[in-house]
Motif scaffolding. Sequence first.
Motif, PDB file in Angstrom:
ATOM      1  N   ILE A 145      29.381  26.965  35.039  1.00  0.00           N
ATOM      2  CA  ILE A 145      29.337  27.433  33.657  1.00  0.00           C
ATOM      3  C   ILE A 145      30.299  26.624  32.795  1.00  0.00           C
ATOM      4  O   ILE A 145      31.302  26.098  33.289  1.00  0.00           O
ATOM      5  N   HIS A 201      38.867  36.258  29.568  1.00  0.00           N
ATOM      6  CA  HIS A 201      37.615  35.762  28.983  1.00  0.00           C
ATOM      7  C   HIS A 201      36.480  36.777  29.085  1.00  0.00           C
ATOM      8  O   HIS A 201      35.651  36.876  28.182  1.00  0.00           O
ATOM      9  N   PHE A 202      36.436  37.528  30.193  1.00  0.00           N
ATOM     10  CA  PHE A 202      35.315  38.444  30.425  1.00  0.00           C
ATOM     11  C   PHE A 202      35.724  39.916  30.395  1.00  0.00           C
ATOM     12  O   PHE A 202      34.867  40.783  30.575  1.00  0.00           O
ATOM     13  N   GLU A 234      29.875  46.917  36.997  1.00  0.00           N
ATOM     14  CA  GLU A 234      30.739  45.779  36.696  1.00  0.00           C
ATOM     15  C   GLU A 234      30.338  44.549  37.510  1.00  0.00           C
ATOM     16  O   GLU A 234      30.352  43.419  37.002  1.00  0.00           O
ATOM     17  N   ARG A 237      27.204  43.203  35.904  1.00  0.00           N
ATOM     18  CA  ARG A 237      27.505  42.525  34.642  1.00  0.00           C
ATOM     19  C   ARG A 237      27.999  41.107  34.884  1.00  0.00           C
ATOM     20  O   ARG A 237      27.564  40.158  34.210  1.00  0.00           O
ATOM     21  N   MET A 238      28.884  40.941  35.859  1.00  0.00           N
ATOM     22  CA  MET A 238      29.422  39.612  36.114  1.00  0.00           C
ATOM     23  C   MET A 238      28.372  38.702  36.748  1.00  0.00           C
ATOM     24  O   MET A 238      28.334  37.508  36.463  1.00  0.00           O
ATOM     25  N   SER A 240      25.135  38.816  36.099  1.00  0.00           N
ATOM     26  CA  SER A 240      24.266  38.417  34.993  1.00  0.00           C
ATOM     27  C   SER A 240      24.952  37.420  34.071  1.00  0.00           C
ATOM     28  O   SER A 240      24.305  36.544  33.498  1.00  0.00           O
ATOM     29  N   THR A 241      26.258  37.533  33.933  1.00  0.00           N
ATOM     30  CA  THR A 241      27.015  36.628  33.065  1.00  0.00           C
ATOM     31  C   THR A 241      27.138  35.241  33.676  1.00  0.00           C
ATOM     32  O   THR A 241      27.029  34.227  32.965  1.00  0.00           O
ATOM     33  N   LEU A 242      27.329  35.162  34.983  1.00  0.00           N
ATOM     34  CA  LEU A 242      27.641  33.888  35.629  1.00  0.00           C
ATOM     35  C   LEU A 242      26.409  33.135  36.119  1.00  0.00           C
ATOM     36  O   LEU A 242      26.406  31.897  36.121  1.00  0.00           O
TER      37      LEU A 242
END
Length: 251
Positions: A145, A201-202, A234, A237-238, A240-242
């Motif tokens: 990323i 950051h997250f 949680e 979420r991480m 899906s974010t990464l």
Amino acid sequence: MSQLINTSQPLSLLYQRSDLVAINKPHGLLVHRSHIASDASEFAVQLLRDQLGQRVYPVHRLDRKTGGVLLFALSESMNSIMQQQFAEGLINKTYLAIVRGYTNDEQDIDYPLRRDHRNGGDAASRPGVEQEAFTHVKTLQRTEIPLPFGNHATSRYSLVELTPTTGRMHQLRKHMAHILHPIIGDRPHGCNKQNKLFKDHFEMNTMLLHAQRISFTHPITSEVITITAPWQTEFGRMFSTLFESGSLPIY
């Protein structure tokens, strides 16, 4: 920051019968009272006991910051039997973790570990005594990323499946740190700079380790039982974010 424990909601039951019950333990919830976590006021044992209206016996442990399958016996006799199965390595456990860097496709970690805290038991379980420890690592996904870190313009992470064949204290956390791919959010075995990066950051304040699945033969019925836990919010979420794929590899 994300709230990890919502004790206003009942614990999620993954499996229930007259002698055993399994929950999907939230990140941040202690299994039972501990002198090393005096800040905690609620525990899985207490919450499940009140929810079911009967005494419960945790047959194994999960770290406070680890989410996922946690198995309880509903009688002293079943507790003894299941604890013996765990001690003899008859319970198959699978974890998922998000770690720093690109891991190998597959890797076996054979690295003895020492206990962290004095906890009684025989000499082999006391601090300072090395115990054999084995973990198999399989990489499921990798990601890069555009998040600068140190001297690098990007950051790399891997989603790994971890299969321990021994059950040492903090085994997965220590083994991943040993091969220089620490679990994100792990303290004290992980990378404090990465942990700070995720917090800043997250707004991520948990450890990205999930007890995905356990499998065992029921000692009374001889039925093969497999219990799988969906990721906690949680962790999802991480992921899906990464990672590019929005689908969770639950199987």
